[in-house]
Design a protein around this motif. Sequence first.
Motif, short mmCIF file in Angstrom:
data_model
loop_
_atom_site.label_atom_id
_atom_site.label_comp_id
_atom_site.label_asym_id
_atom_site.label_seq_id
_atom_site.Cartn_x
_atom_site.Cartn_y
_atom_site.Cartn_z
N GLU A 86 -23.92 -9.81 -21.74
CA GLU A 86 -22.46 -9.83 -21.75
C GLU A 86 -21.97 -11.24 -21.42
O GLU A 86 -22.38 -11.83 -20.41
N ILE A 87 -21.12 -11.78 -22.29
CA ILE A 87 -20.50 -13.08 -22.03
C ILE A 87 -18.99 -12.84 -22.09
O ILE A 87 -18.45 -12.49 -23.14
N LYS A 88 -18.34 -13.02 -20.95
CA LYS A 88 -16.93 -12.59 -20.87
C LYS A 88 -16.03 -13.41 -21.79
O LYS A 88 -15.07 -12.91 -22.35
N LYS A 89 -16.38 -14.69 -21.96
CA LYS A 89 -15.53 -15.55 -22.79
C LYS A 89 -15.68 -15.22 -24.29
O LYS A 89 -14.79 -15.55 -25.07
N LYS B 287 -17.13 -10.60 -28.42
CA LYS B 287 -17.71 -10.06 -29.66
C LYS B 287 -19.24 -10.19 -29.69
O LYS B 287 -19.91 -9.51 -30.46
N LEU B 288 -19.78 -11.07 -28.84
CA LEU B 288 -21.25 -11.22 -28.82
C LEU B 288 -21.91 -9.88 -28.53
O LEU B 288 -23.00 -9.60 -29.05
N THR B 289 -21.26 -9.08 -27.68
CA THR B 289 -21.86 -7.77 -27.40
C THR B 289 -21.14 -6.64 -28.14
O THR B 289 -21.75 -5.62 -28.44
N GLU B 290 -19.86 -6.82 -28.45
CA GLU B 290 -19.18 -5.78 -29.25
C GLU B 290 -19.82 -5.67 -30.64
O GLU B 290 -20.06 -4.60 -31.14
N THR B 291 -20.10 -6.83 -31.22
CA THR B 291 -20.69 -6.87 -32.57
C THR B 291 -22.18 -7.19 -32.50
O THR B 291 -23.01 -6.51 -33.10
N THR C 198 -23.32 0.63 -37.16
CA THR C 198 -24.38 -0.11 -36.45
C THR C 198 -24.72 0.62 -35.15
O THR C 198 -24.31 0.21 -34.06
N PRO C 199 -25.51 1.70 -35.25
CA PRO C 199 -25.74 2.52 -34.06
C PRO C 199 -26.86 2.04 -33.15
O PRO C 199 -27.00 2.55 -32.04
N ILE C 200 -27.67 1.06 -33.60
CA ILE C 200 -28.88 0.72 -32.84
C ILE C 200 -28.65 -0.53 -31.99
O ILE C 200 -28.21 -1.56 -32.51
N GLY C 201 -28.98 -0.45 -30.72
CA GLY C 201 -28.88 -1.66 -29.90
C GLY C 201 -28.50 -1.37 -28.47
O GLY C 201 -28.83 -0.31 -27.91
N GLY C 202 -27.78 -2.30 -27.88
CA GLY C 202 -27.38 -2.19 -26.48
C GLY C 202 -27.35 -3.58 -25.85
O GLY C 202 -27.77 -4.56 -26.48
N PHE C 203 -26.82 -3.67 -24.65
CA PHE C 203 -26.78 -4.96 -23.96
C PHE C 203 -26.72 -4.73 -22.47
O PHE C 203 -26.44 -3.62 -22.00
N TYR C 204 -27.04 -5.78 -21.72
CA TYR C 204 -26.93 -5.72 -20.27
C TYR C 204 -25.58 -6.30 -19.87
O TYR C 204 -25.19 -7.38 -20.34
N THR C 205 -24.87 -5.61 -18.98
CA THR C 205 -23.67 -6.22 -18.42
C THR C 205 -24.12 -7.31 -17.45
O THR C 205 -25.29 -7.37 -17.05
N GLN C 206 -23.18 -8.14 -17.05
CA GLN C 206 -23.54 -9.18 -16.08
C GLN C 206 -24.01 -8.55 -14.78
O GLN C 206 -24.91 -9.07 -14.11
N GLU C 207 -23.41 -7.40 -14.42
CA GLU C 207 -23.85 -6.69 -13.21
C GLU C 207 -25.29 -6.21 -13.36
O GLU C 207 -26.09 -6.31 -12.43
N ASP C 208 -25.62 -5.68 -14.54
CA ASP C 208 -27.01 -5.24 -14.80
C ASP C 208 -27.98 -6.39 -14.58
O ASP C 208 -29.03 -6.24 -13.96
N LEU C 209 -27.60 -7.54 -15.13
CA LEU C 209 -28.52 -8.68 -15.06
C LEU C 209 -28.65 -9.19 -13.63
O LEU C 209 -29.75 -9.57 -13.20
N LYS C 210 -27.55 -9.16 -12.89
CA LYS C 210 -27.63 -9.57 -11.48
C LYS C 210 -28.55 -8.62 -10.72
O LYS C 210 -29.31 -9.04 -9.84
N ASP D 198 -22.60 -21.58 -19.02
CA ASP D 198 -21.87 -21.50 -17.74
C ASP D 198 -22.02 -20.11 -17.15
O ASP D 198 -22.28 -19.95 -15.96
N GLU D 199 -21.82 -19.10 -17.98
CA GLU D 199 -21.91 -17.72 -17.47
C GLU D 199 -23.37 -17.35 -17.17
O GLU D 199 -23.65 -16.65 -16.20
N VAL D 200 -24.28 -17.84 -18.02
CA VAL D 200 -25.71 -17.56 -17.78
C VAL D 200 -26.13 -18.12 -16.42
O VAL D 200 -26.81 -17.45 -15.63
N MET D 201 -25.69 -19.34 -16.12
CA MET D 201 -26.11 -19.97 -14.86
C MET D 201 -25.49 -19.30 -13.64
O MET D 201 -26.03 -19.37 -12.55
N GLU D 202 -24.36 -18.64 -13.87
CA GLU D 202 -23.74 -17.85 -12.79
C GLU D 202 -24.60 -16.63 -12.44
O GLU D 202 -24.62 -16.17 -11.31
#
Length: 754
Positions: A189-192, A195-199, A223-235, A308-312
């Motif tokens: 998830e990149i808040k800025k 669409k990186l995770t929506e699409t 596009t039913p296949i996939g998923g992503f980690y929220t920033q909270e998940d990654l933390k 920037d968000e990755v390093m956070e």
Amino acid sequence: MKYIFPLILSALLSGIPMNAKNQQVIPQPASYSISEGYFKVPAKWDVYSDLSLQDTDNLLSVLKHPYEISPKDKTCNLIIEKDTNLAEEAYDLNISEMCVRLSAATEKGFFYGLQTLYQLAYVGNQGKREIMCCEISDQPRFEHRGMMLDVARYFIPKEEVLKLIDAASALKLNRLHLHLTDDNGWRIEIKKYPKLTETGAWRVERPEIFPGRKNPESAEEPTPIGGFYTQEDLKEIVEYASSRHIEVIPEIEMPAHAAAAIASYPELACPVVDKFVGVFPGIGGSDAAIIMCAGNDNVYKFYQDVLDEVMEIFPSQYIHLGGDEANKAIWEQCELCKAKLEKENLKDYEELQAYFMDTINHYVRSKGKTAMGWDEVTYGDPKEEMIILGWQGDGKIAVNDSRKSNRKFIMTPAKTLYLIRYQGPQWFEPFTYFGNNTLKDVYDYEPVEKDWTPELTERLLGIQGSLWTEFCSTPEDVEYLLFPRLVALADAAWRPQGSEDWDGFISALDNYFPELDNQDINFARSLYNIQHKSVPTGEGLSVSLDCIYPFAEIKYVTDGTIDTTKYASPIFLNGHTRIIANTYKDKESLGMPLILDFEFNQATGKNVSSENCNNNLASVLTNGLRGSDRISDFEWAGWHGKDAEFIVDLGEKKKINNATLGTIGFTDICVAMPESVELLISNDGINFTSLAQIEMPEELIWTKENQKKDLDFKNLNTEGRFVKIKAKNPGKIPEGFARDGNNTWLYFDEFIID
Ligand code: ACM
Ligand code: ZN
């Protein structure tokens, strides 16, 4: 008084059972000496510790058994003492009949020492809970002991990642490289850039096996296949890993392997790309050449914002910037890229990639972080400091680069440490790519070669097992490819150089399997399966059976027999035979039964010669067995980028009526069917007469699906001793196919003459 002996000598002298000389702990400690006597594992550990109550409490969770932290007195059976003289990851473990003493300088050292104690006390099925008294003085060989998970091609659920972190930390691995973005999905998830995770995290469903999955043609397809980690998940992942002394290194791919990002923000591709780009379900075909525009300043801004968000999220010192397999064809057509090349005074498009990597790396370094990249990033010789992951050419690209550039590097050679490959005889394995790398190949891996200078050796930071997930669709698939090879990788990354002992390791692994069961890991048992080899002798076939498991007895039956025969040496065959074989230990079968049906024709067992066969397997053409649907199963003779030619010597002049040549096509892995095949005959092996030629229809030469085909030469009605085949290579893979422009392989098996 205690006598400390080297392990084997002491086992011999003291009457300790011979299995005492087996490896006791995985990974194998740097130094391990046993002494007389046994320590009885207590129902509850009475612990004295130099550390704070909180730290001690955290550490002791490793033991997964009851404990109580007490003031120091004679009744303590586990003493934890700080020793600041030890190295960061080192520990000493002294086990006497009375108590266990663990010393280390850091929490890491204590953690590893307790992992060792846990294995000694609880792992395996020994029944009695005693530990041989011993003195262990341990520290790792490498500072980077890595596992890479490709969560882009298959989105590995968070719970599974946590489970794998537990399993890896028990093996003292210390780095988790998360391959978070690729053509097949953007997983962070990149808040800025929502669409990186929506699409970008979602792709179309395709039933075909990975490489050949057709791209979506429009944004309208579901596009039913996939998923992503929220920033909270990654933390949470980072925190979980950190408490197990694993550092999580995020990878954000650039400028290629970025189709998921381009599907989300198409304006980041070069403006010459005016077609729809979706997230790839497969390798993407010619669309894989669509990469981020190096002439568009918004692209650099995009990556800086993302980082920037990755390093956070990731406190790691390291950020992996990808950089592999960037096709420059579109950059060459792009006005913006061309303008950037000229403005920056760059020699070519490799230098443009180096400029691209340098620009992002400069930003990473300005934040106090260190960048990593795949070995292709060295091609344009980037100026900013970077750590290179060597994957191509057995890792040689990174090694040779380091000789010139002094760059630090990590070895994860595709041939040995890409855990996507087959881990055993292929007839028993789920379909995947490339050839084999068995448990033993991983265990035996030694990156340092004799001609390395001490300085070069010093720049090698470590080794890493990399799991690409093209063929995974469940957590069980991931575990199957990882285990037990990750156990072998952990051993190779930790044990002292030159201390390998395959039999010892395997006895420890046998002991460790119940622990993998406890962890509910779906590990492969491929090490128990038989790899066969059938070789023509001119008179018949010599069939050998082999198994990497050193304690296996191979037994077999041939048709017509009831009793099993113990396999001791190659079996000679000169007529139709079925062999059924398996591996046994203590009368229990271990592996999967191997069933081989040898079919004899006039060519079977006869010698084959080829001057230009590329995989040295021309002999399989007459070995009585047909190749499977996997071209790397050691049953297909292969020729690369050229016409194929071979000769079968029938030994004497024979009547020849019909001949059949098996072939296979699969353009997605660069395998084509021949354009034409000519059959020639001779009595002297020198002067050949052409008898027949088969022309292949164009639509059969280039087959996207894995297809086998028999080419039949009928009614030849001739005589001769030597039969030659000349097969024409159809050239490079044409446009419209995945891997267009690549040289093609031709593969054949079997050659049948009646
Ligand atoms: C890679 O295998 N392309 C890093
Ligand atoms: Zn461009």
